[in-house]
Design an enzyme around this catalytic site. Structure first.
Site, short mmCIF file in Angstrom:
data_model
loop_
_atom_site.label_atom_id
_atom_site.label_comp_id
_atom_site.label_asym_id
_atom_site.label_seq_id
_atom_site.Cartn_x
_atom_site.Cartn_y
_atom_site.Cartn_z
CE1 TYR A 142 -3.21 -2.74 -0.06
CE2 TYR A 142 -3.70 -2.17 2.29
CZ TYR A 142 -3.87 -3.06 1.32
OH TYR A 142 -5.03 -4.05 1.10
CE LYS A 192 1.41 -17.51 -3.24
NZ LYS A 192 0.59 -18.70 -3.43
CG ASP A 224 -1.74 -20.35 -1.27
OD1 ASP A 224 -0.83 -20.09 -0.51
OD2 ASP A 224 -1.53 -21.04 -2.26
CG ASP A 248 -7.32 -4.69 3.77
OD1 ASP A 248 -8.18 -4.75 4.53
OD2 ASP A 248 -7.05 -3.86 2.65
CG ASP A 252 -12.41 -7.37 6.01
OD1 ASP A 252 -12.09 -6.79 7.01
OD2 ASP A 252 -12.90 -6.75 4.87
#
Ligand code: NAD
Length: 359
Positions: A142, A192, A224, A248, A252
């Site tokens: 970001y 990852k 994943d 992020d 959620d």
């Protein structure tokens, strides 16, 4: 009498409605525990754009920097969606986090047993779920440069850059291990590292920091797989530490284990001034209707007492009060299934306040 100073930034949509309820609850605990709260309210997001032309005005920055903690509602809404990216309400959040240097975002996802039916997963899978996601907040994709949309030959190319410096990983890993020490002493670091070099470094640094926290169990998981495991068997997790973007998304997913976005608080810490806000947005679809769930914001205020004011006993009392209200069957619309008593935003705030006053 101890006096604490809190910047209050209601923002847009349901922001002002839910903040009002959190303040009721904060006033109640202040009365109970014998301290005084000096609230300093300021504009942020769309409300600030309407008044001043910018989402994060200088006056708001001054208010924030002269406070000990910040309580934020939410920002954004369709009214401002067509504005240029750099002056959209949501830009204020990035500016605020940068200003406060709050690099660690703590997002607890804890299931209230009273709400087990609100989860989309089977009760035996979610009963007892209690995960703390520690998301890196101040770096990663970001913020990495270069970013933007550029012309490349006869077409455009969109670029964002995933970038982590060693010290940025080191400090977030320390927060995660510290938090785990106060919980069940298990950290899962999500990366990852099979594809992204930046997260190969992430993994190496987390391993290195772990040497100072050998009483805490550390495991690594690819993002994943983590997404799958959170749905398959969430009880395997205690503390999850991960990058800004993975955090992020995964937080959620964890949120939905517990049934409603309206229940989940967050704390952003690391700098001198902590930032506390619900994880949901400004919910423009229900704004102004007095039906939003204020519990995420009330619980965010509760976290403030633990992390900014070192008063975990205050958070405990708020938590007990919320549980007592839920146990009596009161629910806002978003968490109501059969047989509950639907209450408004304001009523929910008042019910929690009344429970605190009874203690
Ligand atoms: P949202 O979280 O605002 O809403 C998603 C859904 O959840 C909606 O149906 C909403 O009604 C419901 N919901 C959210 N909070 C609730 C609550 N407390 N009680 C009951 N129901 C609730 O996400 P969105 O719709 O994607 O975004 C709306 C706006 O909020 C956008 O402008 C977005 O940019 C902004 N946003 C802001 C923040 C923030 O301020 N931290 C975070 C996310 C989104």
């Amino acid at each position: 009498m101890r006096e604490i100073t809190v910047a209050v930034l209601p923002g847009d949509g349901i922001g002002p409605e839910i903040i009002e309820q959190a303040i009721k609850v904060m006033d109640a605990v202040a009365g109970k525990f014998g301290f005084k709260i000096d609230y300093k309210e300021a504009l942020i997001g769309g409300a600030a754009i309407d008044e001043t032309g910018v989402p994060f005005p200088e006056e708001t920055k001054d208010v924030v920097l002269s406070s000990e903690a910040v309580l934020l509602g939410a920002v954004g809404g369709p009214k401002w969606d067509d504005l240029e990216f750099s002056i959209r309400p949501e830009r204020a959040l990035l500016g605020l986090r940068k200003l406060l240097n709050t690099f660690a975002n703590l997002r607890p996802a804890k299931l209230y047993n009273e709400l087990i039916d609100a989860s989309s997963l089977k009760p035996e899978i979610v009963k007892g779920v209690d995960i703390m996601v520690v998301r890196e907040l101040n770096s990663g994709i970001y913020f990495g440069i270069p970013n933007g949309v550029f012309v490349d030959g006869d077409e455009r190319v969109g670029i964002n850059t995933l970038r982590y410096k060693e010290h940025e990983v080191e400090r977030i890993a320390k927060v995660a291990f510290d938090v785990a020490r106060k919980r069940n002493k298990k950290v899962t670091s999500v990366d990852k590292a099979n594809v992204l070099e930046a997260t190969v470094l992430w993994r190496e640094v987390v391993e290195r920091v772990h040497k100072d926290f050998e009483d805490v169990e550390l495991s690594h998981m690819y993002v994943d797989n983590a997404a799958m495991q959170i749905i398959r068997w969430p009880k395997q997790f205690d503390v999850v530490v991960t990058t800004n973007m993975f955090g992020d998304i995964l937080s959620d997913a964890c949120a939905m284990l517990t049934g409603s976005l309206g229940m989940l608080p967050s704390a952003s810490i690391g700098g001198d001034i902590g930032l506390y806000e619900p994880i949901h947005g400004s919910a423009p679809d229900i704004a102004g209707q007095n039906i939003a769930n204020p519990i995420a914001t009330i619980n965010s205020a509760a976290m403030m007492f633990t992390y900014s004011f070192n008063m975990p006993e205050v958070e405990e009392v708020i938590d007990k009060a919320v549980k007592a209200v839920l146990a009596k069957g009161y629910r806002t619309k978003d968490i109501c299934s059969d047989g509950c008593k639907v209450v408004s935003t304001e009523e929910m705030g008042s019910l929690v306040r009344e429970e605190i006053e009874k203690f």
